[in-house]
Design a protein around this motif. Structure first.
Motif, PDB file in Angstrom:
ATOM      1  N   GLY A  52       0.821  -1.216   0.000  1.00 41.04           N
ATOM      2  CA  GLY A  52       0.000   0.000   0.000  1.00 41.04           C
ATOM      3  C   GLY A  52       0.850   1.259   0.000  1.00 41.04           C
ATOM      4  N   ALA A  53       1.929   1.239   0.788  1.00 42.93           N
ATOM      5  CA  ALA A  53       2.832   2.397   0.863  1.00 42.93           C
ATOM      6  C   ALA A  53       3.510   2.643  -0.483  1.00 42.93           C
ATOM      7  N   ILE A  54       3.901   1.556  -1.166  1.00 42.78           N
ATOM      8  CA  ILE A  54       4.568   1.684  -2.465  1.00 42.78           C
ATOM      9  C   ILE A  54       3.635   2.302  -3.495  1.00 42.78           C
ATOM     10  N   ILE A  55       2.383   1.830  -3.538  1.00 41.99           N
ATOM     11  CA  ILE A  55       1.404   2.347  -4.504  1.00 41.99           C
ATOM     12  C   ILE A  55       1.188   3.842  -4.305  1.00 41.99           C
ATOM     13  N   ILE A  56       0.997   4.238  -3.028  1.00 44.59           N
ATOM     14  CA  ILE A  56       0.793   5.663  -2.726  1.00 44.59           C
ATOM     15  C   ILE A  56       2.037   6.469  -3.075  1.00 44.59           C
ATOM     16  N   ARG A  57       3.216   5.914  -2.778  1.00 41.74           N
ATOM     17  CA  ARG A  57       4.468   6.636  -3.064  1.00 41.74           C
ATOM     18  C   ARG A  57       4.664   6.817  -4.573  1.00 41.74           C
ATOM     19  N   ILE A  58       4.337   5.784  -5.363  1.00 42.08           N
ATOM     20  CA  ILE A  58       4.451   5.904  -6.824  1.00 42.08           C
ATOM     21  C   ILE A  58       3.540   7.016  -7.330  1.00 42.08           C
ATOM     22  N   ILE A  59       2.288   7.027  -6.847  1.00 41.42           N
ATOM     23  CA  ILE A  59       1.318   8.056  -7.285  1.00 41.42           C
ATOM     24  C   ILE A  59       1.819   9.441  -6.903  1.00 41.42           C
ATOM     25  N   PHE A  60       2.245   9.609  -5.649  1.00 40.22           N
ATOM     26  CA  PHE A  60       2.747  10.906  -5.172  1.00 40.22           C
ATOM     27  C   PHE A  60       3.947  11.368  -6.004  1.00 40.22           C
ATOM     28  N   THR A  61       4.858  10.425  -6.278  1.00 40.46           N
ATOM     29  CA  THR A  61       6.085  10.786  -7.004  1.00 40.46           C
ATOM     30  C   THR A  61       5.789  11.191  -8.446  1.00 40.46           C
ATOM     31  N   LEU A  62       4.892  10.451  -9.103  1.00 40.19           N
ATOM     32  CA  LEU A  62       4.535  10.789 -10.485  1.00 40.19           C
ATOM     33  C   LEU A  62       3.854  12.157 -10.552  1.00 40.19           C
ATOM     34  N   VAL A  63       3.014  12.449  -9.552  1.00 43.60           N
ATOM     35  CA  VAL A  63       2.378  13.776  -9.488  1.00 43.60           C
ATOM     36  C   VAL A  63       3.446  14.852  -9.277  1.00 43.60           C
ATOM     37  N   GLU A 106      -5.274  -2.682  11.435  1.00 47.96           N
ATOM     38  CA  GLU A 106      -4.790  -1.415  11.999  1.00 47.96           C
ATOM     39  C   GLU A 106      -3.295  -1.231  11.726  1.00 47.96           C
ATOM     40  N   ALA A 107      -2.536  -2.326  11.809  1.00 45.25           N
ATOM     41  CA  ALA A 107      -1.096  -2.259  11.548  1.00 45.25           C
ATOM     42  C   ALA A 107      -0.820  -1.861  10.104  1.00 45.25           C
ATOM     43  N   ILE A 108      -1.566  -2.468   9.170  1.00 44.58           N
ATOM     44  CA  ILE A 108      -1.411  -2.143   7.742  1.00 44.58           C
ATOM     45  C   ILE A 108      -1.743  -0.675   7.505  1.00 44.58           C
ATOM     46  N   ARG A 109      -2.849  -0.214   8.109  1.00 42.59           N
ATOM     47  CA  ARG A 109      -3.271   1.182   7.949  1.00 42.59           C
ATOM     48  C   ARG A 109      -2.198   2.135   8.513  1.00 42.59           C
ATOM     49  N   THR A 110      -1.635   1.785   9.678  1.00 46.46           N
ATOM     50  CA  THR A 110      -0.591   2.615  10.295  1.00 46.46           C
ATOM     51  C   THR A 110       0.632   2.718   9.396  1.00 46.46           C
ATOM     52  N   ILE A 111       1.065   1.577   8.844  1.00 43.46           N
ATOM     53  CA  ILE A 111       2.240   1.548   7.960  1.00 43.46           C
ATOM     54  C   ILE A 111       2.023   2.437   6.736  1.00 43.46           C
ATOM     55  N   VAL A 112       0.846   2.292   6.102  1.00 41.02           N
ATOM     56  CA  VAL A 112       0.551   3.045   4.874  1.00 41.02           C
ATOM     57  C   VAL A 112       0.489   4.550   5.156  1.00 41.02           C
ATOM     58  N   ILE A 113      -0.267   4.939   6.199  1.00 42.23           N
ATOM     59  CA  ILE A 113      -0.440   6.369   6.500  1.00 42.23           C
ATOM     60  C   ILE A 113       0.880   6.995   6.958  1.00 42.23           C
ATOM     61  N   ALA A 114       1.587   6.317   7.867  1.00 43.30           N
ATOM     62  CA  ALA A 114       2.845   6.866   8.379  1.00 43.30           C
ATOM     63  C   ALA A 114       3.879   7.005   7.264  1.00 43.30           C
ATOM     64  N   ASP A 115       3.947   6.005   6.381  1.00 45.76           N
ATOM     65  CA  ASP A 115       4.909   6.067   5.282  1.00 45.76           C
ATOM     66  C   ASP A 115       4.560   7.193   4.317  1.00 45.76           C
ATOM     67  N   ALA A 116       3.258   7.392   4.078  1.00 45.26           N
ATOM     68  CA  ALA A 116       2.825   8.464   3.174  1.00 45.26           C
ATOM     69  C   ALA A 116       3.227   9.833   3.723  1.00 45.26           C
TER      70      ALA A 116
END
Length: 228
Positions: A52-63, A106-116
């Motif tokens: 999830g963190a990778i997908i969000i990071r790719i989107i953010f970086t391309l933007v 909750e752990a997955i959500r924490t990892i994704v949000i914190a990494d973003a």
């Protein structure tokens, strides 16, 4: 930028170094968020949280790559990256706000949000190093992300054992910032095609960031002497 040209490979190398140097936070987030989970759920949290963190990071970086093509934003982004490079050396980052949980979801959500939130520096640095190439962004992430996921503990230990790695990463970040600033279309009238002036500015930025970061780190160490 031509595919597989020397400029292409140097930019790809910079992206991979940036990803690996800034991966320590990613490793800490994953470790802290999943440490209280049952053993059978820890791997799932790491896999899905990282995905999830990778997908969000790719989107953010391309933007960010697209945004940096707007006149003036390369200069602003470069200035921000100078500050990020300085803080990488000067600061001991705290992660006290990342709480462990016994819930897989909750752990997955924490990892994704914190990494973003914490990955903004990585996004800006990679976008600047990519010089407008979406291919470089994707290739850099494909190469570095598996190393981060599987070798995050090793990366952290290497950085602790060999502090010079942090200085190398800071220099790469500062160089990327310098290139962003000197490539700013609004400054073309001043810099033009003068390679000596361009690299002179970049070298000064690298030197100032490294010296200022080193001085801040020494000052911080003086305020917090080690006991033992």
């Amino acid at each position: 930028m031509e595919l597989f040209s020397p400029e292409f490979w140097s930019a790809l190398g910079a992206i991979i170094i940036i990803d690996l140097i800034l991966a320590g936070d990613n490793a800490i987030v994953i470790g802290m968020a999943s440490k209280d989970l049952p053993k059978e759920h820890q791997k799932k949290a790491i896999y899905w949280g990282t995905a999830g963190a990778i997908i969000i990071r790719i989107i953010f970086t391309l933007v960010a790559v697209w945004l940096l093509q707007i006149p003036g934003l390369l200069l602003i982004g470069g200035a921000l990256l100078v500050w990020i490079a300085y803080k990488l050396l000067a600061d001991d980052k705290g992660h006290d706000n990342i709480k462990a949980t016994t819930s897989l979801k909750e752990a997955i959500r924490t990892i994704v949000i914190a990494d973003a939130v914490m990955g903004i520096d990585n996004v800006l640095a990679v976008a600047g190093a990519a010089h407008g190439s979406f291919l470089l962004v994707v290739l850099g992430l494909i190469i570095s992300v598996p190393i981060v996921v599987w070798g995050s503990t090793i990366i952290l230990k290497l950085i602790e054992r060999f502090p010079i790695i942090v200085y190398l990463g800071t220099a790469v970040l500062a160089m990327t910032a310098g290139k962003m600033i000197t490539d700013e279309p609004l400054l073309k009238g001043f810099i033009g095609d003068n390679g000596v002036l361009k690299w002179g500015i970049i070298i000064v930025i690298i030197a100032v960031v490294l010296l200022a970061g080193y001085a801040a780190k020494k000052k911080q160490a003086g305020h917090h002497p080690q006991t033992g």
